[in-house]
Design an enzyme around this catalytic site. Sequence first.
Site, mmCIF file in Angstrom:
data_model
loop_
_atom_site.group_PDB
_atom_site.id
_atom_site.type_symbol
_atom_site.label_atom_id
_atom_site.label_comp_id
_atom_site.label_asym_id
_atom_site.label_seq_id
_atom_site.Cartn_x
_atom_site.Cartn_y
_atom_site.Cartn_z
ATOM 1 N N LYS A 291 0.868 -1.186 0.000
ATOM 2 C CA LYS A 291 0.000 0.000 0.000
ATOM 3 C C LYS A 291 0.895 1.222 0.000
ATOM 4 O O LYS A 291 1.811 1.345 0.821
ATOM 5 C CB LYS A 291 -0.881 -0.006 1.265
ATOM 6 C CG LYS A 291 -1.811 1.177 1.368
ATOM 7 C CD LYS A 291 -3.160 0.884 0.739
ATOM 8 C CE LYS A 291 -3.965 2.130 0.437
ATOM 9 N NZ LYS A 291 -3.688 2.755 -0.867
ATOM 10 N N SER B 20 -6.973 5.791 3.676
ATOM 11 C CA SER B 20 -7.011 4.911 2.499
ATOM 12 C C SER B 20 -7.380 3.495 2.928
ATOM 13 O O SER B 20 -8.148 2.803 2.250
ATOM 14 C CB SER B 20 -5.640 4.872 1.816
ATOM 15 O OG SER B 20 -5.492 5.971 0.946
ATOM 16 N N LYS C 11 5.393 1.744 -3.091
ATOM 17 C CA LYS C 11 5.368 3.104 -3.655
ATOM 18 C C LYS C 11 5.612 2.969 -5.151
ATOM 19 O O LYS C 11 6.242 2.013 -5.599
ATOM 20 C CB LYS C 11 6.478 3.955 -3.021
ATOM 21 C CG LYS C 11 6.277 5.445 -3.146
ATOM 22 C CD LYS C 11 5.256 5.984 -2.154
ATOM 23 C CE LYS C 11 4.860 7.406 -2.493
ATOM 24 N NZ LYS C 11 4.006 8.001 -1.449
ATOM 25 N N GLY D 7 -2.815 8.192 -4.275
ATOM 26 C CA GLY D 7 -2.229 9.428 -4.786
ATOM 27 C C GLY D 7 -0.938 9.803 -4.073
ATOM 28 O O GLY D 7 -0.549 9.198 -3.082
ATOM 29 N N ASP D 8 -0.258 10.769 -4.625
ATOM 30 C CA ASP D 8 0.930 11.382 -4.007
ATOM 31 C C ASP D 8 1.173 12.648 -4.830
ATOM 32 O O ASP D 8 0.261 13.102 -5.547
ATOM 33 C CB ASP D 8 2.138 10.431 -4.050
ATOM 34 C CG ASP D 8 3.313 10.943 -3.204
ATOM 35 O OD1 ASP D 8 3.194 10.961 -1.976
ATOM 36 O OD2 ASP D 8 4.348 11.365 -3.768
#
Length: 446
Positions: free
Chosen positions: A90, A377, A126, A165-166
């Site tokens: 995640k 999340s 990531k 998202g990021d």
Amino acid sequence: MNDYASRVLNGLKARNPHETEFLQAATEMLCSLTPALEKHPEFEQAGLLERFVEPERILAFRVPWVDDRGVTQVNRGYRVQYSSAIGPYKGGLRLHPSVNLSILKFLGLEQILKNSLTGLPIGGGKGGSDFDPKGKSDREVMAFCQSFMTELYRHIGADVDVPAGDIGTGSREIGYLYGQYKRITGRYEGVLTGKGLSYGGSLVRKEATGYGLCYFMQNMLAANKRKLSGATVVISGSGNVAIYACEKALELGAKVVAMSDSSGYVHDPKGIQLDVIKQIKEVERGRIREYARRVPGSDFTEGSTAIWNIPCDIALPCATQNELDLESAIALVRGGCYAVGEGANMPTTLPATEYLLEKGVLFAPGKAANAGGVATSALEMTQNSMRLSWSFCDVDAKLKEIMAGIFEKAADAAESYADCATNYVMGANIAGFLKVADAMMAQGIC
Ligand code: NDP
């Protein structure tokens, strides 16, 4: 640092000599773990640290797409599936021209500890691409996202790996990615988080990282006889994390006097008007200098680093890695700052962190303080599996509780292991690490 951690770090340096951000994150983590490693000699026997710092899997792929002039562009896509010891991978997808493996591995390593601290069953991962959504049309962003997902879909799933998202990946990008996943697989499942509310998103997800940061700060300040209410706050960035940190800080009675983007910062001594920032950043996708044109009494300064010269009580770096260096830390202390809360991932350099701790500044490390985003999340994943949507109040209450729990874990571990009971950097690293280490020991060499 003890011998074992130091040997592992030297091995990483020899194997990854050019990965500066990754080595920085690994150094910070390994330095903190010494007291825990000394209590658990069995970790060395099991090669636990060597396995912990090596991603389970790294995917790298070509992302071809066609721009509005009809020219074919090729970007590079990645997914680092770092650790599945305590749950499915995640972590977010970053879309920014600076993206490379060093940055994604540093973010992935931090994510393992952060996700563990939430107390929820999520592993660490990531991903992202060197694609820059800035200045692209919606059609170009859609073409990129569809191509990116055409490769990524085969490696992810609601119980396998759940990206989010990021930087550069907001609700527009998540929507295009989700649409393509559904189209290819024919499955309607919680494979991404940060989705729109009409198709499985969770209330509070948009606000969660910024709100969570303020909840963490409330807990940390209260434990040290301080409070957000009445404090003067400087926030860097004006993206998702910064905007909602500002919103909650204002709601809790603080005065935010400056915000930035990568071009510079605005200073508004009367207090930032968040509705103007939201209009410029969320609606117009514009530059922050526009704020100074619209709000009399405020001014814009080119270049974002000098924002830390503005005197404040509390600094919230919410933009990007290594944005707060030693010089900035010295300026903050000179300006009277008594608390720093990392909304971004690793925004403070190692020398700056050491300086702030030395000066007795309360320091909330990102992996604990910005965990509200991933925690919410995980709540989105739960709602998707249950086919339910919880109310804003319900999710916000759970977020508050989770952030209080994270502070408690970091504070307890600091108390038990660190020289100084307010060393929450050490506390967060140790608390996050021990849960994952326990699961890895139970699962054998894998
Ligand atoms: P956004 O893309 O929404 O916003 C990033 C902001 O930072 C923009 O205002 C950007 O300006 C600014 N920025 C980028 N580089 C610099 C720089 N060198 N100096 C000053 N400002 C800069 O990203 P997010 O808000 O989502 O993420 C911000 C940070 O928080 C990242 O470190 C991310 O990893 C972390 N984070 C995010 C979470 C989330 O839920 N979104 C969760 C946990 C951590 P510009 O528009 O000019 O590029």
